[in-house]
Design a protein around this motif. Sequence first.
Motif, mmCIF file in Angstrom:
data_model
loop_
_atom_site.group_PDB
_atom_site.id
_atom_site.type_symbol
_atom_site.label_atom_id
_atom_site.label_comp_id
_atom_site.label_asym_id
_atom_site.label_seq_id
_atom_site.Cartn_x
_atom_site.Cartn_y
_atom_site.Cartn_z
ATOM 1 N N LEU A 1 76.493 -12.092 3.242
ATOM 2 C CA LEU A 1 75.104 -11.974 3.425
ATOM 3 C C LEU A 1 75.251 -10.759 5.167
ATOM 4 N N THR A 2 76.550 -10.626 5.465
ATOM 5 C CA THR A 2 76.659 -10.264 7.352
ATOM 6 C C THR A 2 77.195 -9.145 6.571
ATOM 7 N N LEU A 3 78.519 -8.458 5.094
ATOM 8 C CA LEU A 3 78.344 -7.791 5.055
ATOM 9 C C LEU A 3 76.646 -6.530 4.321
ATOM 10 N N ARG A 4 76.505 -7.657 4.162
ATOM 11 C CA ARG A 4 74.812 -6.903 3.128
ATOM 12 C C ARG A 4 74.530 -5.917 4.647
ATOM 13 N N MET A 5 73.489 -6.597 5.428
ATOM 14 C CA MET A 5 73.659 -6.908 6.561
ATOM 15 C C MET A 5 73.818 -5.117 6.873
ATOM 16 N N LEU A 6 74.886 -5.280 7.533
ATOM 17 C CA LEU A 6 75.936 -4.127 8.274
ATOM 18 C C LEU A 6 75.154 -2.766 7.521
ATOM 19 N N ALA A 7 75.080 -3.517 5.644
ATOM 20 C CA ALA A 7 75.344 -1.811 5.274
ATOM 21 C C ALA A 7 73.726 -1.724 5.583
ATOM 22 N N VAL A 8 72.563 -2.246 5.176
ATOM 23 C CA VAL A 8 71.707 -1.938 5.198
ATOM 24 C C VAL A 8 70.762 -1.258 6.633
ATOM 25 N N ILE A 9 71.747 -1.680 7.406
ATOM 26 C CA ILE A 9 71.787 -1.617 9.360
ATOM 27 C C ILE A 9 72.250 0.214 9.247
ATOM 28 N N ARG A 10 73.449 0.402 8.335
ATOM 29 C CA ARG A 10 73.435 1.473 8.359
ATOM 30 C C ARG A 10 72.682 2.749 7.491
ATOM 31 N N LEU A 11 72.241 2.073 6.688
ATOM 32 C CA LEU A 11 71.459 2.645 5.691
ATOM 33 C C LEU A 11 69.603 3.423 6.711
ATOM 34 N N LEU A 12 69.362 2.878 7.909
ATOM 35 C CA LEU A 12 68.208 2.496 8.469
ATOM 36 C C LEU A 12 68.333 2.880 10.069
ATOM 37 N N LEU A 13 69.484 2.524 9.939
ATOM 38 C CA LEU A 13 69.596 3.228 11.535
ATOM 39 C C LEU A 13 71.662 4.616 11.062
ATOM 40 N N PRO A 14 71.156 5.491 11.142
ATOM 41 C CA PRO A 14 72.324 6.618 10.415
ATOM 42 C C PRO A 14 73.534 7.576 11.392
ATOM 43 N N GLU A 15 72.894 6.881 12.137
ATOM 44 C CA GLU A 15 73.942 7.561 13.312
ATOM 45 C C GLU A 15 74.413 6.878 14.222
ATOM 46 N N ALA A 16 74.651 5.234 13.936
ATOM 47 C CA ALA A 16 75.037 4.080 15.229
ATOM 48 C C ALA A 16 76.348 4.051 14.824
ATOM 49 N N ASN A 17 76.900 3.463 15.646
ATOM 50 C CA ASN A 17 78.375 3.747 15.873
ATOM 51 C C ASN A 17 78.331 1.600 15.755
ATOM 52 N N ILE A 18 79.289 1.409 14.282
ATOM 53 C CA ILE A 18 79.196 0.744 13.405
ATOM 54 C C ILE A 18 80.287 -0.222 13.584
ATOM 55 N N PRO A 19 80.805 -0.889 14.440
ATOM 56 C CA PRO A 19 82.075 -1.970 14.000
ATOM 57 C C PRO A 19 82.175 -3.126 13.145
ATOM 58 N N ALA A 20 83.346 -3.130 13.158
ATOM 59 C CA ALA A 20 84.340 -3.774 12.045
ATOM 60 C C ALA A 20 84.419 -4.767 12.387
ATOM 61 N N THR A 21 83.690 -5.873 12.172
ATOM 62 C CA THR A 21 84.224 -7.068 13.356
ATOM 63 C C THR A 21 84.974 -8.127 13.101
ATOM 64 N N GLY B 1 90.397 -9.292 5.306
ATOM 65 C CA GLY B 1 90.766 -7.997 4.322
ATOM 66 C C GLY B 1 88.590 -7.916 4.433
ATOM 67 N N ALA B 2 88.155 -8.769 5.186
ATOM 68 C CA ALA B 2 86.723 -8.145 4.917
ATOM 69 C C ALA B 2 86.720 -6.878 6.010
ATOM 70 N N ARG B 3 87.695 -6.362 6.883
ATOM 71 C CA ARG B 3 86.903 -5.433 8.089
ATOM 72 C C ARG B 3 87.560 -4.526 7.468
ATOM 73 N N ILE B 4 88.222 -4.129 6.319
ATOM 74 C CA ILE B 4 88.581 -3.012 5.426
ATOM 75 C C ILE B 4 86.817 -2.599 4.913
ATOM 76 N N MET B 5 86.486 -3.919 4.192
ATOM 77 C CA MET B 5 85.505 -4.403 3.423
ATOM 78 C C MET B 5 84.163 -3.531 4.803
ATOM 79 N N ALA B 6 84.541 -3.993 5.127
ATOM 80 C CA ALA B 6 83.328 -3.237 6.241
ATOM 81 C C ALA B 6 83.033 -2.020 6.123
ATOM 82 N N LEU B 7 84.477 -1.354 6.883
ATOM 83 C CA LEU B 7 84.560 -0.019 6.626
ATOM 84 C C LEU B 7 84.600 0.751 5.927
ATOM 85 N N THR B 8 84.363 0.398 4.349
ATOM 86 C CA THR B 8 84.063 0.765 3.411
ATOM 87 C C THR B 8 82.477 0.239 2.976
#
Length: 344
Positions: A247-267, A276-283
Amino acid sequence: MNKAVLIEKAEQLHRLKKSEIAALLSDNTAGKMLAEAANRVRKRYVGDGVLLRGLIEFSSYCRCNCCYCGLRRDNGKAKRFRMSEREIIELAGQAKDYGYQTVVLQSGEDAFFSIERLGKIIEKIKELDLAVTLSIGERSFNDYKILREAGADRFLLRIETTDAALYTQLNPGMSYTERVRCLKDLRSLGYEVGTGSLVGLPGQTIDSLADDILFFQKLDADMIGIGPLVTNPDTPLDGNNCGDVGLTLRMLAVIRLLLPEANIPATTALETLEPGARIMALTGGANVIMPNVTVGEARMNYALYPGKAEVADTPQDCNSILMTELHTIGRYIENSKGFRKHRH
Ligand code: SAH
Ligand code: SF4
């Protein structure tokens, strides 16, 4: 609308209705498609560079009592420490030597660090030609103004949840309106503003997570940090489930789609729950990593949640393990101060 149509709409228009966001967040089969779309949008708007920000955790004293956090005032088991001004500045110097161009100064809400003290520290760090991000909690407009004038560039203050009732319940003695006031003040003072939320708070709904994303859009947040709750047994949330990584990764992906310019950390919280989730977040939409430059006892004792200190995110790790990992996903470390890129 099915998920493919919704994701395409988000990818093209960067806008969705609340019900559409909620539909994507609640669909646990949508993860892969969302991550791929978020990855394309990330590449198009912010590129392949990964920004590194050196994290300095300088005090574990906190006057607040947030129910999820190990640094909460009433946690008698928390080990408290405070770095000296010299230690903080030395760590910033080390961050500079590691090649970072920006540091994040984070702490509990510690009154010992008066505005004068903080101002002096910021001025000294700015002499090293580093961008300075603060993550020190709520202060008055005037305090934020003085810190900005001292040279602070950015500020991280998560809203945690936009469900005001839940916020009040989990943050005793704090006020949702005051939290929003802080974010607006920071914005008006010209800081780059970072916010974000915790995923998996008890009582949090998918609808309220969708509201969180709309809130980030409305604020036009420059940075958005999303982490799963990592249950801390020394807090009132002992016994609650941790946040869901998917769910956290889905949330992160939707945020990228809706705020395309934002800086988003892999927390770090993601990596703590699932190596391994950090790399999943980065991709899947993220473009920032915040390696922890805090060393020794301070690192062990800045225990927001269990397992945090052990995550392999020291500058040394980031230069070896991470470089190799980044290379395999076609990414590289970007040498810059990491300000938001405005593309539209
Ligand atoms: N005191 C400052 C900064 C330190 S706390 C502040 O609160 O803004 C930084 C972040 O740690 C918080 O915003 C919160 O979202 C996160 N955090 C605290 N406890 C956590 C936990 N148990 N699991 C995951 N994240 C947590
Ligand atoms: Fe203090 Fe921040 Fe933890 Fe709340 S989340 S108890 S303000 S350190």
